[in-house]
Design a protein around this motif. Structure first.
Motif, short mmCIF file in Angstrom:
data_model
loop_
_atom_site.label_atom_id
_atom_site.label_comp_id
_atom_site.label_asym_id
_atom_site.label_seq_id
_atom_site.Cartn_x
_atom_site.Cartn_y
_atom_site.Cartn_z
N CYS A 28 0.85 -1.19 0.00
CA CYS A 28 0.00 0.00 0.00
C CYS A 28 0.89 1.24 0.00
O CYS A 28 2.12 1.14 -0.03
CB CYS A 28 -0.93 -0.01 1.21
SG CYS A 28 -0.03 0.10 2.78
N CYS A 68 1.54 3.58 2.40
CA CYS A 68 2.36 3.81 3.59
C CYS A 68 3.30 2.65 3.87
O CYS A 68 4.22 2.77 4.68
CB CYS A 68 1.48 4.10 4.81
SG CYS A 68 0.62 2.66 5.47
N CYS A 81 -5.99 -0.42 3.20
CA CYS A 81 -5.15 -0.16 4.36
C CYS A 81 -5.82 0.89 5.24
O CYS A 81 -6.21 1.95 4.76
CB CYS A 81 -3.78 0.34 3.91
SG CYS A 81 -2.75 0.90 5.29
N CYS A 107 -3.35 4.32 5.35
CA CYS A 107 -3.23 5.24 4.21
C CYS A 107 -4.44 5.22 3.30
O CYS A 107 -4.56 6.06 2.41
CB CYS A 107 -1.95 4.95 3.41
SG CYS A 107 -1.94 3.35 2.58
#
Ligand SMILES: [Zn+2]
Length: 141
Positions: free
Chosen positions: A12, A14, A77, A80
């Motif tokens: 993802c 982050c 996620c 983020c």
């Protein structure tokens, strides 16, 4: 099981969620979709078998979103907000993977992406075509 298909790494935005995946036929399955969720999400998805995704890190920060019939499972996620993958409603043995989460892949690599008919879904008794059009990207240079 190792059948020769390559594992691709993904994450993802982050980096809390990391996974690896084997795609059914590489990036050739790239699709967008015009259903009520995908038209907001805007991601290009590629296809993997349900058993061909391994979450390596961050399973605990993945959040599940369901709507309408609740059959499809959309994961993102929780830090983020990036959509990583979903289990398809049309074929629960298949996953859609966010192509933009794959290492070395950009959604702008795809010059033409077919748009699936998500608004008139076969499971809703829709009888429209499978693909409603094609999105094209023309690089400026
Ligand atoms: Zn994240």
């Amino acid at each position: 099981m190792d059948d020769g298909r390559e594992w691709r790494n993904g994450a993802c935005h982050c980096g809390a969620v990391r996974f690896r995946v084997r795609l059914t036929v590489g990036l050739g399955t790239a699709r967008r979709c015009d259903c009520s969720l995908c038209r907001m999400r805007g991601a290009v998805a590629v296809t993997a078998g349900a058993g061909d995704l391994e979450i390596l890190e961050g399973e605990e920060v993945l959040t599940l979103y369901r709507f309408n019939t609740g059959v499809a499972q959309h994961f993102f996620c929780s830090r983020c907000g990036i959509y990583t993958h979903h289990r398809r409603r049309s074929n629960p043995d298949q996953l859609g993977i966010n192509a933009a989460c794959l290492e070395g892949v950009s959604p702008f690599d795809f010059r033409e992406v077919p748009v699936n008919n998500g608004r008139s879904h076969p499971s809703d008794g829709g009888s429209g075509p499978d693909v409603v059009g094609t999105l094209r990207f023309e690089p400026a240079f």
